[in-house]
Structures are given as C-alpha cells and as structure tokens.
Design a protein around this motif. Structure first.
Motif, PDB file in Angstrom:
ATOM      1  N   ALA A  91      37.099  48.756  43.341  1.00 43.54           N
ATOM      2  CA  ALA A  91      35.648  48.834  43.192  1.00 43.54           C
ATOM      3  C   ALA A  91      35.166  47.757  42.221  1.00 43.54           C
ATOM      4  CB  ALA A  91      35.252  50.216  42.671  1.00 43.54           C
ATOM      5  N   LYS A  92      33.902  47.461  42.298  1.00 46.58           N
ATOM      6  CA  LYS A  92      33.315  46.506  41.373  1.00 46.58           C
ATOM      7  C   LYS A  92      33.595  46.927  39.935  1.00 46.58           C
ATOM      8  CE  LYS A  92      28.918  44.313  40.115  1.00 46.58           C
ATOM      9  NZ  LYS A  92      27.473  44.212  40.413  1.00 46.58           N
ATOM     10  N   GLY A  93      34.025  45.975  39.130  1.00 47.28           N
ATOM     11  CA  GLY A  93      34.341  46.265  37.733  1.00 47.28           C
ATOM     12  C   GLY A  93      35.808  46.537  37.461  1.00 47.28           C
ATOM     13  N   ASP A  94      36.605  46.753  38.520  1.00 47.85           N
ATOM     14  CA  ASP A  94      38.043  46.957  38.321  1.00 47.85           C
ATOM     15  C   ASP A  94      38.706  45.668  37.856  1.00 47.85           C
ATOM     16  OD1 ASP A  94      37.970  49.590  39.106  1.00 47.85           O
ATOM     17  OD2 ASP A  94      38.699  49.232  41.146  1.00 47.85           O
ATOM     18  N   PHE A  95      39.679  45.805  36.958  1.00 51.39           N
ATOM     19  CA  PHE A  95      40.489  44.667  36.539  1.00 51.39           C
ATOM     20  C   PHE A  95      41.761  44.632  37.385  1.00 51.39           C
ATOM     21  CE2 PHE A  95      38.012  45.775  32.733  1.00 51.39           C
ATOM     22  CZ  PHE A  95      37.385  44.550  32.514  1.00 51.39           C
ATOM     23  N   VAL A  96      42.118  43.451  37.860  1.00 56.53           N
ATOM     24  CA  VAL A  96      43.235  43.325  38.801  1.00 56.53           C
ATOM     25  C   VAL A  96      44.088  42.112  38.435  1.00 56.53           C
ATOM     26  CG1 VAL A  96      42.125  44.485  40.750  1.00 56.53           C
ATOM     27  CG2 VAL A  96      41.707  42.047  40.362  1.00 56.53           C
ATOM     28  N   THR A  97      45.307  42.095  38.973  1.00 55.87           N
ATOM     29  CA  THR A  97      46.220  40.984  38.725  1.00 55.87           C
ATOM     30  C   THR A  97      47.013  40.675  39.985  1.00 55.87           C
ATOM     31  OG1 THR A  97      47.956  40.143  37.237  1.00 55.87           O
ATOM     32  CG2 THR A  97      48.144  42.439  37.943  1.00 55.87           C
ATOM     33  N   SER A  98      47.601  39.478  40.009  1.00 55.25           N
ATOM     34  CA  SER A  98      48.435  39.038  41.123  1.00 55.25           C
ATOM     35  C   SER A  98      49.359  37.942  40.629  1.00 55.25           C
ATOM     36  CB  SER A  98      47.569  38.519  42.272  1.00 55.25           C
ATOM     37  OG  SER A  98      48.354  37.835  43.234  1.00 55.25           O
ATOM     38  N   PHE A  99      50.550  37.823  41.274  1.00 54.07           N
ATOM     39  CA  PHE A  99      51.482  36.732  40.978  1.00 54.07           C
ATOM     40  C   PHE A  99      51.019  35.424  41.612  1.00 54.07           C
ATOM     41  CE2 PHE A  99      54.923  40.199  40.969  1.00 54.07           C
ATOM     42  CZ  PHE A  99      54.831  40.355  39.599  1.00 54.07           C
ATOM     43  N   THR A 100      50.109  35.508  42.585  1.00 53.23           N
ATOM     44  CA  THR A 100      49.704  34.316  43.343  1.00 53.23           C
ATOM     45  C   THR A 100      48.193  34.095  43.227  1.00 53.23           C
ATOM     46  OG1 THR A 100      49.534  35.669  45.359  1.00 53.23           O
ATOM     47  CG2 THR A 100      51.613  34.499  44.978  1.00 53.23           C
ATOM     48  N   TRP A 101      47.701  34.177  42.020  1.00 57.67           N
ATOM     49  CA  TRP A 101      46.269  34.024  41.781  1.00 57.67           C
ATOM     50  C   TRP A 101      45.897  32.538  41.841  1.00 57.67           C
ATOM     51  CZ3 TRP A 101      43.365  38.457  40.187  1.00 57.67           C
ATOM     52  CH2 TRP A 101      42.005  38.205  39.959  1.00 57.67           C
ATOM     53  N   PRO A 102      44.904  32.169  42.635  1.00 60.95           N
ATOM     54  CA  PRO A 102      44.522  30.749  42.717  1.00 60.95           C
ATOM     55  C   PRO A 102      43.867  30.281  41.420  1.00 60.95           C
ATOM     56  CG  PRO A 102      43.000  32.107  43.977  1.00 60.95           C
ATOM     57  CD  PRO A 102      44.098  33.019  43.533  1.00 60.95           C
ATOM     58  N   TRP A 103      44.139  29.027  41.079  1.00 63.81           N
ATOM     59  CA  TRP A 103      43.558  28.445  39.871  1.00 63.81           C
ATOM     60  C   TRP A 103      42.114  28.024  40.152  1.00 63.81           C
ATOM     61  CZ3 TRP A 103      47.728  24.822  37.253  1.00 63.81           C
ATOM     62  CH2 TRP A 103      48.817  25.610  36.842  1.00 63.81           C
ATOM     63  N   GLN A 104      41.233  28.998  40.200  1.00 58.76           N
ATOM     64  CA  GLN A 104      39.825  28.715  40.438  1.00 58.76           C
ATOM     65  C   GLN A 104      38.978  29.788  39.770  1.00 58.76           C
ATOM     66  OE1 GLN A 104      40.564  28.582  44.742  1.00 58.76           O
ATOM     67  NE2 GLN A 104      39.080  30.259  45.022  1.00 58.76           N
ATOM     68  N   VAL A 106      36.313  31.573  40.790  1.00 61.20           N
ATOM     69  CA  VAL A 106      36.017  32.751  41.611  1.00 61.20           C
ATOM     70  C   VAL A 106      36.828  32.618  42.892  1.00 61.20           C
ATOM     71  CG1 VAL A 106      34.235  34.047  42.837  1.00 61.20           C
ATOM     72  CG2 VAL A 106      33.680  32.933  40.664  1.00 61.20           C
ATOM     73  N   ALA A 107      37.316  33.747  43.407  1.00 64.64           N
ATOM     74  CA  ALA A 107      38.123  33.693  44.623  1.00 64.64           C
ATOM     75  C   ALA A 107      37.849  34.915  45.487  1.00 64.64           C
ATOM     76  CB  ALA A 107      39.610  33.629  44.276  1.00 64.64           C
ATOM     77  N   ILE A 108      38.049  34.740  46.787  1.00 67.93           N
ATOM     78  CA  ILE A 108      38.032  35.858  47.732  1.00 67.93           C
ATOM     79  C   ILE A 108      39.473  36.135  48.121  1.00 67.93           C
ATOM     80  CG2 ILE A 108      37.317  36.633  50.023  1.00 67.93           C
ATOM     81  CD1 ILE A 108      34.821  34.894  49.694  1.00 67.93           C
ATOM     82  N   LEU A 109      39.939  37.350  47.830  1.00 71.87           N
ATOM     83  CA  LEU A 109      41.342  37.686  48.018  1.00 71.87           C
ATOM     84  C   LEU A 109      41.491  38.954  48.852  1.00 71.87           C
ATOM     85  CD1 LEU A 109      42.574  37.121  44.336  1.00 71.87           C
ATOM     86  CD2 LEU A 109      42.686  35.505  46.236  1.00 71.87           C
ATOM     87  N   ASP A 110      42.651  39.094  49.462  1.00 71.78           N
ATOM     88  CA  ASP A 110      43.013  40.321  50.170  1.00 71.78           C
ATOM     89  C   ASP A 110      43.251  41.404  49.124  1.00 71.78           C
ATOM     90  OD1 ASP A 110      44.185  42.385  51.558  1.00 71.78           O
ATOM     91  OD2 ASP A 110      45.564  41.128  52.693  1.00 71.78           O
ATOM     92  N   GLY A 111      42.506  42.485  49.199  1.00 70.45           N
ATOM     93  CA  GLY A 111      42.635  43.537  48.199  1.00 70.45           C
ATOM     94  C   GLY A 111      44.029  44.119  48.101  1.00 70.45           C
ATOM     95  N   SER A 112      44.766  44.121  49.209  1.00 67.44           N
ATOM     96  CA  SER A 112      46.122  44.695  49.190  1.00 67.44           C
ATOM     97  C   SER A 112      47.110  43.824  48.408  1.00 67.44           C
ATOM     98  CB  SER A 112      46.626  44.887  50.626  1.00 67.44           C
ATOM     99  OG  SER A 112      46.724  43.652  51.302  1.00 67.44           O
ATOM    100  N   SER A 113      46.716  42.579  48.087  1.00 62.80           N
ATOM    101  CA  SER A 113      47.606  41.697  47.330  1.00 62.80           C
ATOM    102  C   SER A 113      47.440  41.861  45.825  1.00 62.80           C
ATOM    103  CB  SER A 113      47.325  40.232  47.701  1.00 62.80           C
ATOM    104  OG  SER A 113      46.059  39.807  47.201  1.00 62.80           O
TER     105      SER A 113
END
Length: 347
Positions: A91-104, A106-113
């Motif tokens: 949901a909006k406001g959630d903090f999230v992380t990923s091993f493959t976060w793009p160096w940008q 703002v990004a549009i990402l697959d939520g399951s990742s």
C-alpha cells in the motif's frame, strides 16, 4: 514522468581501476500509470558494494551475477517507499526493499519482487536494511555460522581482514557474540583500527600499512588463528593463513584486493600457502549467502535484536545524492569508507 537515473557509462576493463566516470547521470522517462501487480516507488537509499566491481565486466566471472550493460541503468540493493500500488500486499506509504533496485529516483516495479520492511526492527534506520540488517549482516552471520565452526567455550581466536568495511566490522562483532574469545581486525588506517577497538569491541587491530603484519599477528594471536574471515585475499590473507592452526577455518567472504585483476574466483593460493592449507587441514570453501536464504528470516531477526540491544554497533558512510553514486563507488573500492557505503537518494 521524468526521473533521474545512473547508467554504466564505460567499463574499466578486467584489470582496470573503477572511477566515477564509469557511471553517468541522465534523465529518463517512466510511465505515468502503473499496471496490475505493479507499484511506483520513490528511492530512499542505495547500497554500494565491492561485488559490483565484477558486474562492470562483460564476464562477471560468476554464474549468479549478471553484468551491467553499457548505457543501461545499474542496480543493486535499495530501499524505497511506495507512492502508488496496484499490488494486493503493498500500500502507499509502505517501505520496501529489493536486491535488484534500479539506480534511479523513481521506479515502477513488480510488487512481487519487493520485500516489505518493518522500520521498528531497526529503530527507524531504514538504511540498516541494506547493511547490518540486510544482505551484509546475513553474509557476516551466516558465514560465521556455516563456515566458521565457532563454538562457545572453545577459546577460539578470529582474525578479520577488511575489518572496517561493511561486512568485516559486523563479522568481528558477531564472532564475539557467537563465542570467539579473541577477535583481531586488520584495516588500513589508524582511525579505522581505533574505531574497531574502542567502538566495536575488537581486542586489537592491525594497520597493515604500518609495520610488519606477520610480526604483529604473532604478538596479538599468540595461540595462532582458528577462524579467518577473509574479505581481501592477496598478501594479507597469505600472511594470516601462514599463522592458522591445525583444523582451522577460512570464511571466504570476499577478495577485494583481487577484483581489479583477471583471475578466477576464488583466486588460487601461492604454492607455499596452499601447502600450509593442506598440511594443516584448513577449510577454505567458497561461501555464497544466497545459498542459505531458507535461514534469512530468523537470521535477520537475530541481527535486528542485537542492534536493538546495542550489541551490534553499526557504522555507515552516507553520500548524499544520486549524482554522487559513482564517486561513492570509487571511494569504496579505494578503501576510503568506514562501514557500509550508502547513497541517500531522497528524504
């Protein structure tokens, strides 16, 4: 939507030294709308790590690391906040992380990742999820547990090379928490050595740029070395291995001194050191934390508990601004930082 991103501008070559100019900041556009299952995230923190040097080559030398492509956005560990979601579990406001976060920015990402974060676990220090409570901490903890054979009451001495770095500074502390009776670090400046002893509880630290490392090791580890957490390889590791005990263990975490050389991983030992390793039955097995992801959740909770209790001291070198990520990478590869190298992208 117009964003900023960092792409790989050039390759340093297999034997070259990375410089900030290997990366390029540019503007790009992303879609104004997101699709089902996607989220739009704003980047807060990015992790800069030694292993990324391998990704700058066309051939990374590893079957689990993909190379960065020229003029394409780089990626790695990242933390951000969800600005818009069409994923059921975010949901909006959630903090999230990923091993493959793009160096940008703002990004549009697959939520399951993405993995949802609980800031309270790290006293609100979200960047810790890229270091002490993330893959770096997991590497230190699981490396010691799976390859170090540390046992409480066994009176073991641990030596850590690259001890002031992201992983090394945690590994020494975790070695003590897991049962080592003596922990000695090796670092490159007097300041780093002082921090290791006065702040992080190492018994002693050696500045490898001053004096004779072998002599200092003999003085500080009179009973020999039982566990060696190896972050650097090269001459320093050869020196430590020569003073290791029978049936001792090397935790092969990294070989940063070899990353700018075209050699296999792990780099072969010189014949005389390899002879010592075999004669003394010293284990030196490749360690990859991704092979132990079934233990990730419990290990992260343990790391967070130690952080909350003040038993695990965390150091970060934070660089402000996406535009400075190339310079941060160059500084890290030159050994200029203490603790984890983090780039703060947006507050």
């Amino acid at each position: 939507m117009i964003i900023q991103r960092v792409v790989l501008n050039s390759r340093p070559g297999k034997n070259g030294v990375p410089v900030a100019e290997n990366f390029r900041l540019e503007q790009s556009a992303i879609a104004d709308t997101i699709q089902a299952g996607q989220v739009r995230v704003r980047t807060l923190y990015l992790s800069v790590d030694p292993y990324m040097r391998c990704r700058m080559n066309e051939d990374t030398g590893s079957d689990y690391l993909l190379p960065w492509q020229l003029s394409e956005v780089a990626d790695g560990g990242g933390v951000g906040v969800v600005e818009e979601s069409k994923h059921d579990n975010l949901a909006k406001g959630d903090f999230v992380t990923s091993f493959t976060w793009p160096w940008q920015t703002v990004a549009i990402l697959d939520g399951s990742s993405l993995q949802k974060l609980v800031p309270q676990l790290v006293n609100g220090r979200l960047s810790y999820f890229l270091g002490a409570a993330g893959i770096t901490g997991l590497t230190a903890l699981l490396g010691i547990k799976e390859k170090g054979h540390v046992a409480k009451g066994a009176n073991q001495t641990m030596v850590v090379s690259g001890a002031a770095g992201a992983c090394g500074s945690l590994a020494g502390q975790i070695g003590r928490l897991e049962g080592c009776s003596r922990v000695v670090g090796i670092a490159g400046t007097d300041e780093k050595c002082s921090i290791l002893v006065q702040e992080m509880g190492f018994d002693a630290a050696i500045n490898y740029k001053k004096g004779n490392v072998a002599e200092q090791l003999r003085e500080l580890c009179p009973g020999g070395v039982d566990v060696y957490f190896d972050n650097v390889g090269g001459d320093i590791s050869d020196t430590v291995i020569s003073q290791m005990n029978q049936n001792s263990h090397i935790i092969l975490c990294g070989q940063i001194s070899q990353y700018n050389k075209d050699v296999p991983y792990p780099p072969p030992l010189p014949p005389d050191i390899e002879k010592i390793q075999k004669e003394r039955n010293i284990t030196r097995e490749r360690f990859l934390v991704l092979n132990y992801m079934d233990k990730q959740e419990a290990s992260i909770l343990q790391l967070c508990q130690w952080i909350q209790e003040g038993k695990l001291k965390v150091r970060e070198t934070v660089v402000e601004g996406l535009a400075n990520i190339g310079a941060a990478f160059q500084s890290m590869m030159n050994g200029g930082n203490i603790g984890k190298q983090i780039v703060s992208v947006s507050k």
